[in-house]
Design an enzyme around this catalytic site. Sequence first.
Site, PDB file in Angstrom:
ATOM      1  N   GLY A  83      46.902  14.627  24.239  1.00  0.00           N
ATOM      2  CA  GLY A  83      47.848  15.398  25.024  1.00  0.00           C
ATOM      3  C   GLY A  83      48.120  16.736  24.394  1.00  0.00           C
ATOM      4  O   GLY A  83      47.513  17.110  23.388  1.00  0.00           O
ATOM      5  N   PHE A 114      50.544  17.518  22.701  1.00  0.00           N
ATOM      6  CA  PHE A 114      51.293  17.398  21.462  1.00  0.00           C
ATOM      7  C   PHE A 114      50.620  16.493  20.443  1.00  0.00           C
ATOM      8  O   PHE A 114      51.073  16.384  19.310  1.00  0.00           O
ATOM      9  CB  PHE A 114      52.686  16.819  21.748  1.00  0.00           C
ATOM     10  CG  PHE A 114      52.627  15.431  22.293  1.00  0.00           C
ATOM     11  CD1 PHE A 114      52.645  14.343  21.444  1.00  0.00           C
ATOM     12  CD2 PHE A 114      52.530  15.218  23.655  1.00  0.00           C
ATOM     13  CE1 PHE A 114      52.579  13.063  21.938  1.00  0.00           C
ATOM     14  CE2 PHE A 114      52.461  13.939  24.147  1.00  0.00           C
ATOM     15  CZ  PHE A 114      52.487  12.854  23.289  1.00  0.00           C
ATOM     16  N   GLY A 115      49.567  15.785  20.802  1.00  0.00           N
ATOM     17  CA  GLY A 115      48.951  14.865  19.859  1.00  0.00           C
ATOM     18  C   GLY A 115      47.985  13.920  20.533  1.00  0.00           C
ATOM     19  O   GLY A 115      47.452  14.212  21.605  1.00  0.00           O
ATOM     20  N   LYS A 170      51.543   7.345  22.529  1.00  0.00           N
ATOM     21  CA  LYS A 170      51.467   8.799  22.402  1.00  0.00           C
ATOM     22  C   LYS A 170      52.110   9.201  21.077  1.00  0.00           C
ATOM     23  O   LYS A 170      53.305   8.986  20.863  1.00  0.00           O
ATOM     24  CB  LYS A 170      52.189   9.478  23.571  1.00  0.00           C
ATOM     25  CG  LYS A 170      51.604   9.130  24.924  1.00  0.00           C
ATOM     26  CD  LYS A 170      52.381   9.764  26.061  1.00  0.00           C
ATOM     27  CE  LYS A 170      52.205  11.259  26.107  1.00  0.00           C
ATOM     28  NZ  LYS A 170      52.824  11.868  27.302  1.00  0.00           N
ATOM     29  N   ASP A 219      54.836  19.889  36.241  1.00  0.00           N
ATOM     30  CA  ASP A 219      53.457  19.838  35.737  1.00  0.00           C
ATOM     31  C   ASP A 219      52.677  18.725  36.428  1.00  0.00           C
ATOM     32  O   ASP A 219      51.941  17.974  35.793  1.00  0.00           O
ATOM     33  CB  ASP A 219      53.451  19.634  34.222  1.00  0.00           C
ATOM     34  CG  ASP A 219      52.111  20.048  33.594  1.00  0.00           C
ATOM     35  OD1 ASP A 219      51.359  20.798  34.249  1.00  0.00           O
ATOM     36  OD2 ASP A 219      51.821  19.617  32.472  1.00  0.00           O
TER      37      ASP A 219
END
Length: 695
Positions: A372, A374-375, A391, A488
């Site tokens: 993603g 962020f990671g 996540k 989004d």
Amino acid sequence: MRRHRPYLDGVAAAAATFLLAVLLHAPLAAGEDEPPPWVLCGPYPPSGNYSKNGTYQVNLDLLSTTLPKNTSSSPAMYATGTVGDVPDKVYGLALCRGDANASACERCVAAALRDAPRRCPLVKDVLVFYDLCQLRYSNRDFFLDDDYFVTTYTLQRSRRVGAAAAAAFDAAVAVLVNATADYAAADSSRRYGTGEEEGVDGDSDRPKIYALAQCTPDKTPEVCRTCLSTVIGQLPKEFSGRTGGGMFGVWCNFRYEVFPFFSGRPLLQLPAFVETPPPPPSPSATSGEKTKNRIGTVLAIVMPAIAAILLMVVACFCCWKRIKKRRPEEQTFLSYSVSSDDIQSIDSLILDLPTIRVATDDFADTKMIGQGGFGMVYKGVLPDGQEIAVKRLCQSSRQGIGELKSELILVAKLYHKNLVRLIGVCLEQQEKILVYEYMPNGSLDIVLFDTDKNRELDWGKRFKIINGIARGLQYLHEDSQLKIVHRDLKASNILLDFDYSPKISDFGLAKIFGGDQSEDVTNRIAGTYGYMAPEYAMRGNYSIKSDVFSFGVLVLEIITGRRNTGSYDSGQDVDLLNLVWEHWTRGNVVELIDPSMGDHPPIEQMLKCIHIGLLCVQKKPASRPTISSVNIMLSSNTVRLPSLSRPAFCIQEVSASDSSNPYSERYPRPRHSGYSDNSTVVSSNDLSITELVPR
């Protein structure tokens, strides 16, 4: 005076014996309505009376002590119950109107249980209708009856419109009532819907109309809609030219008026009914207008696009300088304020880090299934065997902490079958981890834009995905305790479970609207090119209509199997919206349908979905439908779809001889006969812009 008439349910006509209808036209004092309740004593073929203080009355009294509370405490405000043994067994049913609150519901059902024995002394089978609730009790097991008892009523203040306007008014009522019935049948939790249809300015015979439809929530969508269709079929006979009326029944009811009679904002809003739609423009006229407006259209797109790009370059530079100055300790998870309510909702979801490490084989590379903004995302298995998606925020990167906090707090408060479910959270040892239910079919983009995998998506699955996204979005916009703009919505944020039911994910950029707020503005644009609404991409204005725009792009992508490349860059000669629009106006949009769906897809249904998709990507937010209206359009065959205008970001087509023709090899046409097996995926729209701000 009162009169009785039988009628049969269309589906269960063979099983039903008869239907009883009562038209209430009793004279009232001038200016007054006939007051509720409306009571039917022994609506079915006589089932006899009970003895005073006998066993049946004792059982009825016992039912009266439990049914009001059971009804008001139910999420759908509906309950059934039985007390005693045959022949003195009492069967009871109560339903409160969808806009009633719990206390009003309980009071109404209790009042009905008090009034019914007084109005129908010693009668075993009684049906009572209040404005906010309805009740039936009987010595018969009527829960599985195929027949309906219906009382038809008009209010004394209901007037007749002028004779010349009656036909148009009746048609407008029919459109609204049927659309509201469609909405109610599609409501999986309550089988309840309300609607509003605009009137015609300056015409007293065409006022604004309000409607309500409801079924008992235990009915399937098909049974609910059949019941409503049957009672609505009485409109021409009972209410022609009248400004108000309705029908109450055990299993379904509807009402319409020219004044608001229900609480809250209408769940469905329709434009004024127009009897004769304007004729479509002729091809020659369209071509002439294109030539005339080409320069103006290109300039209108190019200049704002150039300005937006320059602004974004400056913004990125400023952000870089600001991040460079920021100290590491300033960018911690705790620096983002969390309210006590938020902490309470998160507390029950806490998972310990050792459990997550075991579930993912200590975050093994073989368990990684995605990445993603962020990671990393890992697949894992909890000790109870449940598969999960983990996540994990990269410890070496401070980007995404605000997104993580926002997503955590939001998803912890949301629950819907078309939203990804949060299972847990871990904030130990500087780890920031969210744990979700695992979606075995991954994200929509992985399947849809892969020339091999997309063959798994026949039209049935694609239509289910479109419907599911729309229902999930309606929950966010209108039906949840929060009013949320996702910001989004895109193919990679739609996850697919084992049977390809969609679930909206990734709420890191979502915004909550309070009260009657419907829009906001930001100078920090966040989202994905190709899915951003023009007013958001260019000016930072976002609203629920921004999500509707993104949904429209998704619909067109799902049907065509092509990514939308976006056209914010003035050098971009064509995008999916323009491609679909040009084919639509030429009457050959069927050529864009993804050939991987097979040889005989339901073209009419696909064209309807393309029409809806184009409605959602109109340039002006006001021209786009609400997502609740979209759900009605998807589920109804009676709602006339509004006319279309050119969608946002469309650039005039180039000449056939131009090397940048949208129908060149870059956008090859599928062969119409039998459809081609070759599917071309255009350039990716994977550019995301994210500016993280403490929320």
